[in-house]
Design a protein around this motif. Structure first.
Motif, mmCIF file in Angstrom:
data_model
loop_
_atom_site.group_PDB
_atom_site.id
_atom_site.type_symbol
_atom_site.label_atom_id
_atom_site.label_comp_id
_atom_site.label_asym_id
_atom_site.label_seq_id
_atom_site.Cartn_x
_atom_site.Cartn_y
_atom_site.Cartn_z
ATOM 1 N N ALA A 67 25.046 14.749 66.773
ATOM 2 C CA ALA A 67 24.043 13.775 67.293
ATOM 3 C C ALA A 67 24.450 12.348 66.993
ATOM 4 O O ALA A 67 24.044 11.402 67.679
ATOM 5 C CB ALA A 67 22.684 14.269 66.650
ATOM 6 N N GLU A 68 25.021 12.279 65.781
ATOM 7 C CA GLU A 68 25.578 10.674 65.516
ATOM 8 C C GLU A 68 27.014 10.369 65.800
ATOM 9 O O GLU A 68 27.236 9.384 66.022
ATOM 10 C CB GLU A 68 25.522 10.767 63.792
ATOM 11 N N VAL A 69 28.031 11.592 65.689
ATOM 12 C CA VAL A 69 29.311 11.293 66.089
ATOM 13 C C VAL A 69 29.484 12.438 67.103
ATOM 14 O O VAL A 69 29.956 13.390 66.972
ATOM 15 C CB VAL A 69 30.032 11.843 64.810
ATOM 16 N N ALA A 70 29.472 11.850 68.473
ATOM 17 C CA ALA A 70 29.500 12.691 69.642
ATOM 18 C C ALA A 70 31.048 13.339 69.733
ATOM 19 O O ALA A 70 30.973 14.433 70.160
ATOM 20 C CB ALA A 70 29.310 11.636 70.669
ATOM 21 N N ASP A 71 32.027 12.762 69.271
ATOM 22 C CA ASP A 71 33.108 13.245 69.635
ATOM 23 C C ASP A 71 33.768 14.059 68.221
ATOM 24 O O ASP A 71 34.989 14.138 68.087
ATOM 25 C CB ASP A 71 34.445 12.349 70.116
ATOM 26 N N ALA A 72 32.953 14.375 67.389
ATOM 27 C CA ALA A 72 33.424 14.955 65.925
ATOM 28 C C ALA A 72 34.119 16.275 66.249
ATOM 29 O O ALA A 72 33.812 16.884 66.975
ATOM 30 C CB ALA A 72 31.925 15.346 65.141
#
Length: 316
Positions: A67-72
């Motif tokens: 939700a914070e790092v879309a491409d994690a």
């Protein structure tokens, strides 16, 4: 030595670092410091392997990070540090899936539990905090040797001030169980394990760091009674009158710093707090590392005991 300190956060410590193509393995990554460490490394492009006991909690942590790092880039691995069988099974899968591990963050831990035992008969705090991570690290060492960053971070605590390691009765078979003596001993073991790793693997360019994250309000205290919490806070207030809780991003910062700081290149076997290497101090109660936790002969003795009790063997 460091531009960072007590209030530094994970994002500040990792600012400007490109960890693309690096694999970071984190235990206890489903909540608290482990989840924040995973998020911070993922935000810098690292591929993060999040290990924990509960797949549902791992899935929730992954969703929160994405939700914070879309491409994690995230993978999960179910792992129970209270079971050597689980550790062997999980690390066998890990070695197949992740042939090279650049950073190992031994973050998971328990604190002040009742008198319980792991599935292999170890006292719960020592078994989880030290023996489990000892066996895990041994099994993952071939992958770490193939990594490029080659750092191992072991979460310890200022709790190591509470007790040295009791080689005569580490599992409280003969002495009365004390949850704080047990916790202190396990945190001392984390530092001694760090020293032992450095003694053996520095020649290969693999370095180890023990970390005190600071006081953080996480679920680490879930086993404590209200009376125990009050007693702990009174103890802290007496030893460190200026004590303040850190936020979770501040608490996880020292792990991220130890794993990546250029100032630490080529050296390890040290204990870090507030994003710097702590001084050896046997008197100070609000900081520093006790000399018994860095004692090379104690580290050697603990290593042999750990091998004997867990059956784990590191590559020679």
């Amino acid at each position: 030595m460091s531009d960072f300190g007590w209030a530094s956060t994970t994002d500040e410590v990792l600012a400007g670092k490109d960890l693309s193509g690096r694999t970071v393995f984190i235990t206890g990554a489903n909540s608290g410091l482990g989840q924040e460490t995973a998020r911070a490394f993922a935000a810098r492009g690292a591929h993060v392997v999040m290990a924990g006991r509960d797949q549902a909690k791992l899935d929730a942590a992954v969703a929160a990070i994405r939700a914070e790092v879309a491409d994690a880039q995230l993978d999960t691995l179910t792992l129970d540090l209270t079971s050597l069988e689980s550790i062997r099974a999980a690390t066998s899968r890990a070695r197949q899936q992740f042939p090279a591990i650049d950073l190992l963050i031994n973050n998971a831990g328990v604190m002040a539990t009742p008198f319980l035992h792991t599935q292999d008969g170890f006292e719960m705090q020592l078994g989880t905090n030290h023996f489990g991570h000892f066996a895990l690290t041994a099994e993952l060492m071939p992958a770490i040797e193939r990594g490029s960053l080659r750092r191992i971070v072991n979460l310890s605590s200022r709790g190591h001030h509470m007790a040295p390691f009791d080689f005569d009765d580490p599992n409280f078979v003969h002495r009365p169980y004390n949850p704080w003596a047990s916790y202190g001993q396990s945190k001392t073991a984390n530092v001694l394990f760090t020293v032992g790793l450095e003694q053996r693997f520095a020649v290969l360019g693999i370095h180890a760091y023990a970390v005190h994250p600071g006081g953080i309000d996480t679920n680490l205290d879930r086993h404590m009674t209200e009376e125990m919490r009050e007693g702990l806070m009174q103890r802290i207030a007496k030893s460190d009158p200026g004590f303040r809780f850190k936020t979770i991003p501040q608490g996880a910062a020292t792990s991220c710093w130890a794993a990546t700081a250029e100032e630490l290149e080529g050296r390890g076997g040290v204990y870090c707090e507030d994003c710097h290497v702590a001084e050896v101090d046997d008197e100070r109660r609000d900081g520093g590392v006790r000399s018994y936790a860095l004692n090379p002969s104690f580290a050697e003795r603990l290593w042999k005991l750990s091998e004997e009790l867990t059956g784990a063997r590191f590559p020679s």
